[in-house]
Structures are given as C-alpha cells and as structure tokens.
Write an enzyme that holds these catalytic residues in place. Structure first.
Site, PDB file in Angstrom:
ATOM      1  N   SER A   1       8.693 -42.872  31.577  1.00  0.00           N
ATOM      2  CA  SER A   1       7.011 -42.778  31.561  1.00  0.00           C
ATOM      3  C   SER A   1       6.975 -43.012  29.925  1.00  0.00           C
ATOM      4  CB  SER A   1       6.656 -41.564  31.739  1.00  0.00           C
ATOM      5  OG  SER A   1       5.455 -41.331  31.610  1.00  0.00           O
ATOM      6  N   ASP A   2       5.880 -43.901  29.573  1.00  0.00           N
ATOM      7  CA  ASP A   2       5.571 -43.909  28.341  1.00  0.00           C
ATOM      8  C   ASP A   2       4.017 -43.941  28.123  1.00  0.00           C
ATOM      9  OD1 ASP A   2       6.902 -45.116  25.528  1.00  0.00           O
ATOM     10  OD2 ASP A   2       4.820 -46.477  25.725  1.00  0.00           O
ATOM     11  N   GLN A   3       3.375 -43.744  26.965  1.00  0.00           N
ATOM     12  CA  GLN A   3       1.999 -43.582  26.851  1.00  0.00           C
ATOM     13  C   GLN A   3       1.761 -44.251  25.419  1.00  0.00           C
ATOM     14  OE1 GLN A   3       0.019 -39.911  25.404  1.00  0.00           O
ATOM     15  NE2 GLN A   3      -0.784 -40.053  27.615  1.00  0.00           N
TER      16      GLN A   3
ATOM     17  N   ALA B   1       2.161 -44.798  31.592  1.00  0.00           N
ATOM     18  CA  ALA B   1       2.743 -45.654  32.831  1.00  0.00           C
ATOM     19  C   ALA B   1       3.724 -44.788  33.230  1.00  0.00           C
ATOM     20  CB  ALA B   1       3.172 -46.955  32.213  1.00  0.00           C
TER      21      ALA B   1
END
Length: 200
Positions: free
Chosen positions: A71-73, A108
C-alpha cells in the site's frame, strides 16, 4: 481441505499493521525495500498505485506462495505528489500549503500472489477539507503529534482530526493508510476471504 496461504503485509508501517489486524487474519510483516522516488512528471495517483504494486511484488518475489499486500499514500496538492515530511520544517510547509483547501489523498492498495500470478491494484482517493489554520495551531499540532511519517503531515486518527472540516471517502480507513474495503475485495479475488479463511 485447502490450506490457508501465508498472508504478508509488505510494510513496516504500524498504522497499516494495526488496520490489517482488524480483519483478524494471521499475517506477518516484511519490509518491501522499494525506492519511493517519484518519476519525472508522475501524477500522485499513478505514483501511489505504482509504489503499492512495487512493494507487493518485491515481497512476493521472496515469498511466491504467499498473498502479499502493498500500500502507498500520496497527498495530491495541485497535481504535485506530497509524501511524508520527515522533518518538522517540511511538515510546517505542507500544512501551511494545505490550510483552507481541499486536498486529495491518493491511497492505493495492491495484492500479489506469485504462485497464481495474481496481481491487482485499487485506488481509494480521499478528499480532505482543511480548516484555515493559524501558525500557532500548526505548531501545537506538530509538536504534540510529530506526524513526520504521515503523508501530508495529516494524522487524522488522533489530534489531526481537528485540522479538518470534512473527510469524503467511500473506504473509511483509507486516510489512515490502508483502505480495508478494497483490501478485503482484493484478498477475496486472490483466494483469501476474511470471513471464510482459505477459499476452495
């Protein structure tokens, strides 16, 4: 009876670990070792999706039988990707820039399962309306929370919620860093239903 595949969270973020624990699935965490530098001209949403998938793929290469979550933000400010501030000074600049504005946090999540060649990514944009913040408010918040490991310096699960006028999201945990509705959707597609264990 099918065995449950190993579930791995490709992240060292305690926020994501605490969120994934809500699904009551046994999992381990592995650091993905991915370069998070944006590509030239890369849009925030594209960056978040690329990094989420890259993190999951990096761990899945080492654990091909596992189901891996990445995940990444990235905060989207005028089309520019804004990540973790890292320092107090950068956090001040970020919050001053976002004061009184609506910012989109592009979150994401990707799930990769090497033994079945499954690899999918979903985006959960969160629209956050910041209050008009005084310099004193920003300083107090930062000194109290030290949110230097949070994208855009916004740690909404604690005192950071007082920075905001509104949050608009269809996946309630996305702003904290892991959209659990979309995560559950991808886990089911990969063969792991949190309500059933290993799918047949």
């Amino acid at each position: 009876m099918s065995s449950r595949p190993t579930l791995i969270l490709g992240s060292t973020s305690r926020y994501r670990r605490e969120l994934l624990e809500r699904l009551r699935l046994p999992f381990i965490t592995v650091s993905p070792q991915v370069d998070e530098t944006p590509l030239s001209g890369e849009a925030p949403a594209a960056l978040a999706c690329r990094l989420a998938l890259a993190k999951a793929q990096a761990v899945a290469e080492q654990h091909p039988g596992a189901i891996v979550i990445g995940s990444d933000q990235v905060a989207d400010v005028d089309g520019e990707p804004i990540g973790k501030p890292g320092t107090h000074e950068r956090a001040v600049t970020q919050l001053q820039r976002m004061s009184g504005r609506t910012i989109t946090f592009q979150t994401a999540v990707a799930v990769v399962r090497g033994d079945t060649q499954f690899a999918q990514t979903l985006l959960a944009p969160v629209h956050v309306r910041f209050r008009t913040l005084s310099d004193a408010e920003i300083e107090f918040y930062l000194r109290t929370e030290e949110p230097y490991d949070c994208a855009g310096s916004a740690k909404c699960e604690t005192l950071g919620i007082t920075l905001l006028d509104a949050i608009d999201s269809d996946d309630p945990t996305a702003l904290i860093g892991l959209p659990l509705i979309r995560t559950s959707q991808l886990l089911r597609a990969a063969g792991l239903n949190p309500l059933e264990g290993a799918a047949p």
